[in-house]
Scaffold this motif. Sequence first.
Motif, PDB file in Angstrom:
ATOM      1  N   LEU A 216       0.821  -1.214   0.000  1.00  0.00           N
ATOM      2  CA  LEU A 216       0.000   0.000   0.000  1.00  0.00           C
ATOM      3  C   LEU A 216       0.857   1.267   0.000  1.00  0.00           C
ATOM      4  O   LEU A 216       0.591   2.212  -0.736  1.00  0.00           O
ATOM      5  N   ARG A 219       2.529   2.785  -3.201  1.00  0.00           N
ATOM      6  CA  ARG A 219       1.719   3.429  -4.242  1.00  0.00           C
ATOM      7  C   ARG A 219       1.638   4.928  -3.999  1.00  0.00           C
ATOM      8  O   ARG A 219       1.730   5.385  -2.857  1.00  0.00           O
ATOM      9  N   TYR A 221      -0.355   7.337  -3.244  1.00  0.00           N
ATOM     10  CA  TYR A 221      -1.567   7.917  -2.666  1.00  0.00           C
ATOM     11  C   TYR A 221      -1.248   9.291  -2.082  1.00  0.00           C
ATOM     12  O   TYR A 221      -0.216   9.474  -1.437  1.00  0.00           O
ATOM     13  N   LEU A 274      -6.774   6.211  -1.227  1.00  0.00           N
ATOM     14  CA  LEU A 274      -6.904   4.915  -0.562  1.00  0.00           C
ATOM     15  C   LEU A 274      -8.041   5.022   0.440  1.00  0.00           C
ATOM     16  O   LEU A 274      -8.082   5.972   1.240  1.00  0.00           O
ATOM     17  N   GLU A 303      -8.250  -2.602  -5.550  1.00  0.00           N
ATOM     18  CA  GLU A 303      -6.872  -2.494  -5.076  1.00  0.00           C
ATOM     19  C   GLU A 303      -6.633  -1.248  -4.240  1.00  0.00           C
ATOM     20  O   GLU A 303      -5.630  -1.141  -3.526  1.00  0.00           O
ATOM     21  N   ASN A 304      -7.582  -0.293  -4.289  1.00  0.00           N
ATOM     22  CA  ASN A 304      -7.467   0.953  -3.533  1.00  0.00           C
ATOM     23  C   ASN A 304      -8.413   1.001  -2.339  1.00  0.00           C
ATOM     24  O   ASN A 304      -8.625   2.073  -1.754  1.00  0.00           O
ATOM     25  N   LEU A 306      -9.072  -0.901   1.352  1.00  0.00           N
ATOM     26  CA  LEU A 306      -8.632  -1.842   2.378  1.00  0.00           C
ATOM     27  C   LEU A 306      -9.757  -2.009   3.386  1.00  0.00           C
ATOM     28  O   LEU A 306     -10.059  -1.094   4.152  1.00  0.00           O
TER      29      LEU A 306
END
Length: 377
Positions: A216, A219, A221, A274, A303-304, A306
């Motif tokens: 995470l 990436r 973000y 995210l 994928e973005n 959680l």
Amino acid sequence: MTGAPITADRLASLTTYREVVQQPAVWREAAETLAARSDEVAAFLEPLFALPDLRIVLTGAGTSAFAGEVLAPALARTLRRRVDAVATTDIVSNPREMFAEDVPTLLVSFARSGDSPESVAATQLAASCLTSVHQLVITCNPEGQLAREHSGSNSSLVLLMPSATNDRGFAMTSSFTSMLLSAWLALAPDQDPRLAERLAAAAEQVLGRPDELARLTGRPYDRIVYLGSGSLGGLARESALKLLELTAGKVISYYDTPLGFRHGPKAVLKDGTLAVVYLSNDAYTRRYDHDIVEELRAAIGSENVLAVSAQSDDAESWQIDGVSDVDDAVLTLPFVVIAQLLALRFSIALGRTPDNPFPDGEVNRVVQGVTIHPLQP
């Protein structure tokens, strides 16, 4: 994000990381300490709980206030009485409104250092505004002003956390979780005697999965949204603050409830977002949590998103085993470790120093610059 690798040695060199990792151990110690004082705690609380009109106020500033926000809904349901989470900053600026009802009150103060001006002033204002007030002080610093002023008072009880929880890093981590756990064990009846051990084991699962966090934080973000209902709403707020603190505002954070998020705040979503959703253990509440998870996955991509869960009904979630039956108030403990580690790793990836993200002193570990004005009659 710089994309620089975050090595085990780099993490181990950080005070904040060590304070995050120590949490399972200090939770066990805090529970043992409280058990050893159980008779004293019961003698203090039971006469108060016998009062039908007792009001319980949970207070603190910043992260300490969010401990109250996590606990208040669950304690109100469990104790079947009024429990309010009111920040010390609100008490100090508006004491007559916060204590408008002159009813017997138990003021529960959460404080890492116990030296914040508002923490001390809130207890003093409660005593001056209310005819009958008792004070439960939960703090990590035996030398703090709050602990010193209330030790030995017949109307107060001071619960000291393990010495290691007086976090030396900028952000509150083990102090927050240890105070929250101790308050739950002291105030909520009929607890599983193995609760602290189960929560510690759950947190150790989180600490044992660094690859998920690395994925995470690798990436780009630039904003993170945290969502949770009820007690997990307080967790969402604390999670957002941790990110904001440790990245010195370089990553924008937002918090809300799953249902509230659709009413305008959903506009925060864009590329580079995210979303972290904390799923409740309550079957009814959980249905709404699942709804927003599916909506977010469709909007910004799975994928973005959680989803963090203690249940096994969502194959794509980060599942934490062994705590599927605990109250959401303490489910917060293993869940927040994820948020702490995310904030820490994003801070490093941005080239910040997590132990001191504000080297020029714009924001301080213990708040400064607050003038406490006298309350006029």
